[in-house]
Design a protein around this motif. Structure first.
Motif, PDB file in Angstrom:
ATOM      1  N   UNK A   1      54.508  85.085 -24.424  1.00  0.00           N
ATOM      2  CA  UNK A   1      54.249  83.738 -23.928  1.00  0.00           C
ATOM      3  C   UNK A   1      54.001  83.708 -22.429  1.00  0.00           C
ATOM      4  N   UNK A   2      53.830  84.888 -21.829  1.00  0.00           N
ATOM      5  CA  UNK A   2      53.567  85.019 -20.398  1.00  0.00           C
ATOM      6  C   UNK A   2      52.414  85.993 -20.184  1.00  0.00           C
ATOM      7  N   UNK A   3      51.737  85.830 -19.043  1.00  0.00           N
ATOM      8  CA  UNK A   3      50.735  86.814 -18.668  1.00  0.00           C
ATOM      9  C   UNK A   3      51.452  88.042 -18.106  1.00  0.00           C
ATOM     10  N   UNK A   4      50.710  89.095 -17.867  1.00  0.00           N
ATOM     11  CA  UNK A   4      51.300  90.326 -17.333  1.00  0.00           C
ATOM     12  C   UNK A   4      51.938  90.119 -15.964  1.00  0.00           C
ATOM     13  N   UNK A   5      51.435  89.143 -15.194  1.00  0.00           N
ATOM     14  CA  UNK A   5      52.015  88.891 -13.867  1.00  0.00           C
ATOM     15  C   UNK A   5      53.125  87.846 -13.901  1.00  0.00           C
ATOM     16  N   UNK A   6      53.566  87.457 -15.115  1.00  0.00           N
ATOM     17  CA  UNK A   6      54.727  86.585 -15.246  1.00  0.00           C
ATOM     18  C   UNK A   6      54.451  85.101 -15.334  1.00  0.00           C
ATOM     19  N   UNK A   7      53.175  84.697 -15.339  1.00  0.00           N
ATOM     20  CA  UNK A   7      52.869  83.271 -15.451  1.00  0.00           C
ATOM     21  C   UNK A   7      53.143  82.801 -16.870  1.00  0.00           C
TER      22      UNK A   7
ATOM     23  N   UNK B   1      48.814  79.571 -26.023  1.00  0.00           N
ATOM     24  CA  UNK B   1      49.136  80.926 -26.450  1.00  0.00           C
ATOM     25  C   UNK B   1      48.728  81.200 -27.887  1.00  0.00           C
ATOM     26  N   UNK B   2      48.482  80.163 -28.673  1.00  0.00           N
ATOM     27  CA  UNK B   2      48.156  80.361 -30.083  1.00  0.00           C
ATOM     28  C   UNK B   2      46.778  80.870 -30.300  1.00  0.00           C
TER      29      UNK B   2
ATOM     30  N   UNK C   1      50.805  95.978 -32.974  1.00  0.00           N
ATOM     31  CA  UNK C   1      51.060  94.633 -32.455  1.00  0.00           C
ATOM     32  C   UNK C   1      52.168  93.933 -33.236  1.00  0.00           C
ATOM     33  N   UNK C   2      52.045  93.891 -34.562  1.00  0.00           N
ATOM     34  CA  UNK C   2      53.028  93.202 -35.401  1.00  0.00           C
ATOM     35  C   UNK C   2      54.415  93.813 -35.239  1.00  0.00           C
ATOM     36  N   UNK C   3      54.470  95.117 -35.203  1.00  0.00           N
ATOM     37  CA  UNK C   3      55.747  95.816 -35.053  1.00  0.00           C
ATOM     38  C   UNK C   3      56.412  95.452 -33.724  1.00  0.00           C
TER      39      UNK C   3
ATOM     40  N   UNK D   1      49.949  91.108 -25.420  1.00  0.00           N
ATOM     41  CA  UNK D   1      51.188  90.984 -24.641  1.00  0.00           C
ATOM     42  C   UNK D   1      51.516  89.507 -24.426  1.00  0.00           C
ATOM     43  N   UNK D   2      50.500  88.726 -24.057  1.00  0.00           N
ATOM     44  CA  UNK D   2      50.686  87.297 -23.829  1.00  0.00           C
ATOM     45  C   UNK D   2      51.091  86.581 -25.113  1.00  0.00           C
ATOM     46  N   UNK D   3      50.496  86.957 -26.225  1.00  0.00           N
ATOM     47  CA  UNK D   3      50.862  86.358 -27.507  1.00  0.00           C
ATOM     48  C   UNK D   3      52.315  86.659 -27.870  1.00  0.00           C
TER      49      UNK D   3
END
Length: 52
Positions: free
Chosen positions: A38-44, A51-52, A2-4, A33-35
């Motif tokens: 800043x978007x969900x997988x479907x682009x929202x 997001x925090x 994740x960090x990488x 992925x969202x973190x």
């Protein structure tokens, strides 16, 4: 992992479609992925405070 990936994305060394593939492979979760993006997988878009 994740960090990488987070660092790579921030440096523009990794695209969203590549991160989505890591989700499909189980290397990161959809929440991670969202973190990162800043978007969900479907682009929202997710407001920064959520997001925090």
């Amino acid at each position: 992992m994740f960090k990488s990936l987070q660092e790579r994305y921030q440096k523009n060394w990794c695209r969203k479609d590549q991160l989505q593939r890591f989700v499909e492979l189980g290397a990161i979760t959809e929440e991670q992925y969202t973190l990162i993006t800043g978007e969900t997988m479907d682009g929202e878009k997710i407001p920064a405070e959520e997001a925090e």
